[in-house]
Design a protein around this motif. Structure first.
Motif, mmCIF file in Angstrom:
data_model
loop_
_atom_site.group_PDB
_atom_site.id
_atom_site.type_symbol
_atom_site.label_atom_id
_atom_site.label_comp_id
_atom_site.label_asym_id
_atom_site.label_seq_id
_atom_site.Cartn_x
_atom_site.Cartn_y
_atom_site.Cartn_z
ATOM 1 N N VAL A 175 18.720 25.847 -20.702
ATOM 2 C CA VAL A 175 18.707 27.205 -20.155
ATOM 3 C C VAL A 175 18.699 27.175 -18.629
ATOM 4 O O VAL A 175 19.407 27.958 -17.974
ATOM 5 C CB VAL A 175 17.496 27.978 -20.701
ATOM 6 N N SER A 176 17.932 26.264 -18.036
ATOM 7 C CA SER A 176 17.863 26.184 -16.579
ATOM 8 C C SER A 176 19.210 25.806 -15.963
ATOM 9 O O SER A 176 19.645 26.403 -14.975
ATOM 10 C CB SER A 176 16.789 25.171 -16.171
ATOM 11 N N ILE A 177 19.893 24.834 -16.548
ATOM 12 C CA ILE A 177 21.202 24.421 -16.027
ATOM 13 C C ILE A 177 22.225 25.537 -16.203
ATOM 14 O O ILE A 177 23.053 25.787 -15.319
ATOM 15 C CB ILE A 177 21.662 23.130 -16.725
ATOM 16 N N GLN A 178 22.172 26.249 -17.339
ATOM 17 C CA GLN A 178 23.125 27.333 -17.544
ATOM 18 C C GLN A 178 22.891 28.462 -16.557
ATOM 19 O O GLN A 178 23.848 29.079 -16.068
ATOM 20 C CB GLN A 178 23.007 27.850 -18.984
ATOM 21 N N GLN A 179 21.633 28.747 -16.221
ATOM 22 C CA GLN A 179 21.350 29.799 -15.259
ATOM 23 C C GLN A 179 21.835 29.432 -13.862
ATOM 24 O O GLN A 179 22.224 30.301 -13.082
ATOM 25 C CB GLN A 179 19.842 30.080 -15.228
ATOM 26 N N LYS A 180 21.836 28.146 -13.536
ATOM 27 C CA LYS A 180 22.256 27.713 -12.204
ATOM 28 C C LYS A 180 23.752 27.466 -12.109
ATOM 29 O O LYS A 180 24.365 27.780 -11.088
ATOM 30 C CB LYS A 180 21.510 26.435 -11.811
ATOM 31 N N SER A 181 24.340 26.884 -13.153
ATOM 32 C CA SER A 181 25.729 26.432 -13.066
ATOM 33 C C SER A 181 26.685 27.246 -13.923
ATOM 34 O O SER A 181 27.897 27.106 -13.776
ATOM 35 C CB SER A 181 25.826 24.954 -13.481
ATOM 36 N N GLY A 182 26.202 28.070 -14.841
ATOM 37 C CA GLY A 182 27.084 28.809 -15.726
ATOM 38 C C GLY A 182 27.571 27.948 -16.870
ATOM 39 O O GLY A 182 27.159 26.798 -17.036
ATOM 40 N N GLY A 183 28.458 28.504 -17.671
ATOM 41 C CA GLY A 183 28.995 27.771 -18.807
ATOM 42 C C GLY A 183 28.760 28.519 -20.102
ATOM 43 O O GLY A 183 28.190 29.627 -20.128
ATOM 44 N N ASN A 184 29.208 27.941 -21.184
ATOM 45 C CA ASN A 184 29.095 28.539 -22.508
ATOM 46 C C ASN A 184 27.716 28.237 -23.069
ATOM 47 O O ASN A 184 27.456 27.152 -23.592
ATOM 48 C CB ASN A 184 30.189 27.979 -23.425
ATOM 49 N N LEU A 185 26.815 29.216 -22.957
ATOM 50 C CA LEU A 185 25.432 28.984 -23.381
ATOM 51 C C LEU A 185 25.328 28.862 -24.894
ATOM 52 O O LEU A 185 24.531 28.062 -25.401
ATOM 53 C CB LEU A 185 24.540 30.120 -22.883
ATOM 54 N N SER A 186 26.098 29.643 -25.641
ATOM 55 C CA SER A 186 26.021 29.579 -27.099
ATOM 56 C C SER A 186 26.434 28.204 -27.616
ATOM 57 O O SER A 186 25.803 27.660 -28.524
ATOM 58 C CB SER A 186 26.902 30.658 -27.719
ATOM 59 N N GLU A 187 27.467 27.626 -27.004
ATOM 60 C CA GLU A 187 27.889 26.278 -27.418
ATOM 61 C C GLU A 187 26.835 25.244 -27.069
ATOM 62 O O GLU A 187 26.527 24.349 -27.872
ATOM 63 C CB GLU A 187 29.208 25.929 -26.751
ATOM 64 N N ALA A 188 26.246 25.363 -25.864
ATOM 65 C CA ALA A 188 25.209 24.405 -25.451
ATOM 66 C C ALA A 188 23.985 24.501 -26.350
ATOM 67 O O ALA A 188 23.432 23.480 -26.783
ATOM 68 C CB ALA A 188 24.823 24.650 -23.992
ATOM 69 N N LEU A 189 23.554 25.718 -26.669
ATOM 70 C CA LEU A 189 22.397 25.871 -27.544
ATOM 71 C C LEU A 189 22.722 25.469 -28.983
ATOM 72 O O LEU A 189 21.842 24.991 -29.711
ATOM 73 C CB LEU A 189 21.902 27.317 -27.497
ATOM 74 N N GLY A 190 23.975 25.677 -29.409
ATOM 75 C CA GLY A 190 24.361 25.202 -30.734
ATOM 76 C C GLY A 190 24.283 23.688 -30.841
ATOM 77 O O GLY A 190 23.798 23.145 -31.844
ATOM 78 N N ASN A 191 24.751 22.993 -29.791
ATOM 79 C CA ASN A 191 24.618 21.531 -29.764
ATOM 80 C C ASN A 191 23.150 21.118 -29.728
ATOM 81 O O ASN A 191 22.759 20.127 -30.361
ATOM 82 C CB ASN A 191 25.355 20.968 -28.556
ATOM 83 N N LEU A 192 22.335 21.893 -29.000
ATOM 84 C CA LEU A 192 20.900 21.591 -28.947
ATOM 85 C C LEU A 192 20.267 21.747 -30.322
ATOM 86 O O LEU A 192 19.422 20.928 -30.724
ATOM 87 C CB LEU A 192 20.215 22.512 -27.941
ATOM 88 N N SER A 193 20.653 22.783 -31.063
ATOM 89 C CA SER A 193 20.112 22.978 -32.408
ATOM 90 C C SER A 193 20.459 21.793 -33.305
ATOM 91 O O SER A 193 19.608 21.318 -34.085
ATOM 92 C CB SER A 193 20.664 24.271 -33.006
ATOM 93 N N LYS A 194 21.677 21.294 -33.200
ATOM 94 C CA LYS A 194 22.079 20.127 -34.000
ATOM 95 C C LYS A 194 21.258 18.900 -33.606
ATOM 96 O O LYS A 194 20.813 18.125 -34.468
ATOM 97 C CB LYS A 194 23.561 19.849 -33.809
ATOM 98 N N VAL A 195 21.032 18.719 -32.305
ATOM 99 C CA VAL A 195 20.223 17.583 -31.841
ATOM 100 C C VAL A 195 18.796 17.699 -32.361
ATOM 101 O O VAL A 195 18.191 16.701 -32.804
ATOM 102 C CB VAL A 195 20.252 17.517 -30.301
ATOM 103 N N LEU A 196 18.227 18.904 -32.330
ATOM 104 C CA LEU A 196 16.856 19.093 -32.809
ATOM 105 C C LEU A 196 16.731 18.774 -34.297
ATOM 106 O O LEU A 196 15.770 18.136 -34.727
ATOM 107 C CB LEU A 196 16.412 20.533 -32.544
#
Length: 324
Positions: free
Chosen positions: A225-246
Motif C-alpha cells: 500500500v505504501s509503495i502504491q501510494q507513492k509510485s502509483g500502479g495497479n493496486l488490485s493486481e498487487a494486492l491480488g498477488n499479495l493474497s496469493k503469497v499469503l
C-alpha cells in the motif's frame, strides 16, 4: 585535334559520371532511405530515454521505500514493555503489569518457604513466577492473537481487491474489512482508519500496522500500500498477488508444522521425563527424594538441574522451529 577531342570526351564522361554519382546513385543504392531511418531513430531516442528515466525513477522510489521500512524495522527491534502488552491484546499499563508480577513472585516465595523448600529454592521459584511467567503469558497471548490475525488476513485482502475492482477507493474497502472482519483484524483496521482520519497518509497508516502486529504478512501489506501510494500502479493486481503469497505462506507453515510434529513430540517426552520421574519417586519413597529440597546441597543440585533442563529444552525448541 584527336587528342583534344579525346580529352573533351573524357572530361564530359567524368562530369556526367560525377553528376550521376551525386544525384542518381543515392537513389538506386538506398543511402537516402538509410539516412532517413537513422534520422528517425535518432529523433525517437530521447523519448526512449525519457521512458527509461521514468522507469528508473519509479524503481528508485520503490527501493527507497523498502530501505526506509527495513531501517525502521531494525530500529524497532527492541520492543518496549507497553508495546508488548498491546501486542498481546491487553489494555494493561506497565504499572499494573509490574504489580501483578510482584504479587506472583511474593506469593510463590512465601508458598515455597511455607512448604519447606528453603530460601534458595523459594528465591528461584519467586524469580520464575515474577519474571518469567508473566512474560511467557504475554508471549502466548501475542502468538495466539497473531495466529487469529493470519487466519483472517488473506480473506480481508481479497475483500479489498474485489472492492477496488468494483470501483471503491482503498479507504472505503478498508472500512468494509473493518466492519465485517473478526478480531483482532477488525481492531487493527479500525486503528488504520482512525490514524488516517487524524491526518496521516493512508500508506503510512498501513505501514504502521507492522508496529502493532509484528508479522511479515502485515509488513507485506504495509509495503504494497505504501509503495502504491507513492509510485502509483495497479493496486488490485498487487494486492491480488499479495493474497496469493499469503495463502502460499499459510500452506507452507501448515506443512512445516505437520513435518515437525514428530520432533516436537519427542522433545516434549524428553523434557517431561525428569519431573515425571521425580514425582513418581516422591509418591513411592518421599524420604529418599526430599533431600533435594531440604538439604542445602540438594537445593543447589536441584537449581542446577532446573537450569540445565531449561537450556536443553530451549536448544531443542530452537532445533525444531523453522523460520521462513
Amino acid at each position: 585535334m584527336k587528342t583534344q577531342a579525346l580529352a573533351l570526351g573524357f572530361l564530359a564522361a567524368a562530369a556526367i559520371g560525377g553528376v550521376a554519382w551525386v544525384f542518381i546513385y543515392p537513389l538506386l543504392s538506398g543511402e537516402r532511405k538509410a539516412e532517413s531511418r537513422r534520422a528517425n531513430f535518432a529523433k525517437s531516442e530521447p523519448a526512449a530515454r525519457q521512458v527509461d528515466r521514468n522507469q528508473r525513477s519509479r524503481r528508485e522510489q520503490v527501493e527507497s521505500s523498502l530501505k526506509d521500512l527495513e531501517a525502521r524495522a531494525q530500529q524497532e527491534s527492541k520492543v518496549p514493555l507497553s508495546v508488548r502488552i498491546s501486542q498481546a491484546g491487553l489494555d494493561w499499563s506497565t504499572q499494573k503489569f509490574w504489580t501483578i508480577s510482584g504479587v506472583l513472585a511474593a506469593a510463590c516465595f512465601f508458598a515455597a518457604m511455607f512448604a519447606g523448600g528453603g530460601f534458595l529454592g523459594a528465591t528461584g521459584l519467586a524469580f520464575a513466577a515474577g519474571f518469567g511467567l508473566p512474560r511467557w503469558i504475554l508471549k502466548f497471548l501475542k502468538k495466539r492473537r497473531e495466529k487469529a490475525f493470519l487466519r483472517a488476513l488473506p480473506d480481508a485482502v481479497d475483500v479489498i481487491v474485489r472492492g477496488i475492482k468494483a470501483g471503491l477507493p482503498l479507504f472505503e474497502s478498508i472500512k468494509v474489512v473493518a466492519a465485517d472482519s473478526p478480531e483482532p483484524l477488525r481492531s487493527e483496521f479500525l486503528t488504520i482508519i482512525e490514524t488516517q482520519a487524524i491526518g496521516m497518509p493512508l500508506g503510512e497508516a498501513c505501514a504502521r500496522l507492522y508496529e502493532r502486529m509484528p508479522l511479515p504478512e502485515a509488513n507485506f501489506f504495509g509495503i504494497v500500500v505504501s509503495i502504491q501510494q507513492k509510485s502509483g500502479g495497479n493496486l488490485s493486481e498487487a494486492l491480488g498477488n499479495l493474497s496469493k503469497v499469503l495463502r502460499d505462506r499459510k500452506k507452507m507453515a501448515e506443512k512445516i508444522q505437520a513435518m515437525s510434529m514428530e520432533a516436537k513430540a519427542s522433545a516434549a517426552i524428553i523434557g517431561s521425563l525428569p519431573p515425571c520421574v521425580m514425582f513418581f519417586v516422591y509418591l513411592t519413597t518421599p524420604d529418599y527424594i526430599s533431600l533435594l529440597w531440604t538439604h542445602p546441597t540438594g537445593q543447589l543440585m536441584l537449581v542446577g538441574c532446573v537450569i540445565w533442563m531449561t537450556i536443553g529444552i530451549l536448544v531443542m525448541k530452537k532445533m525444531i522451529n523453522f523460520d521462513f
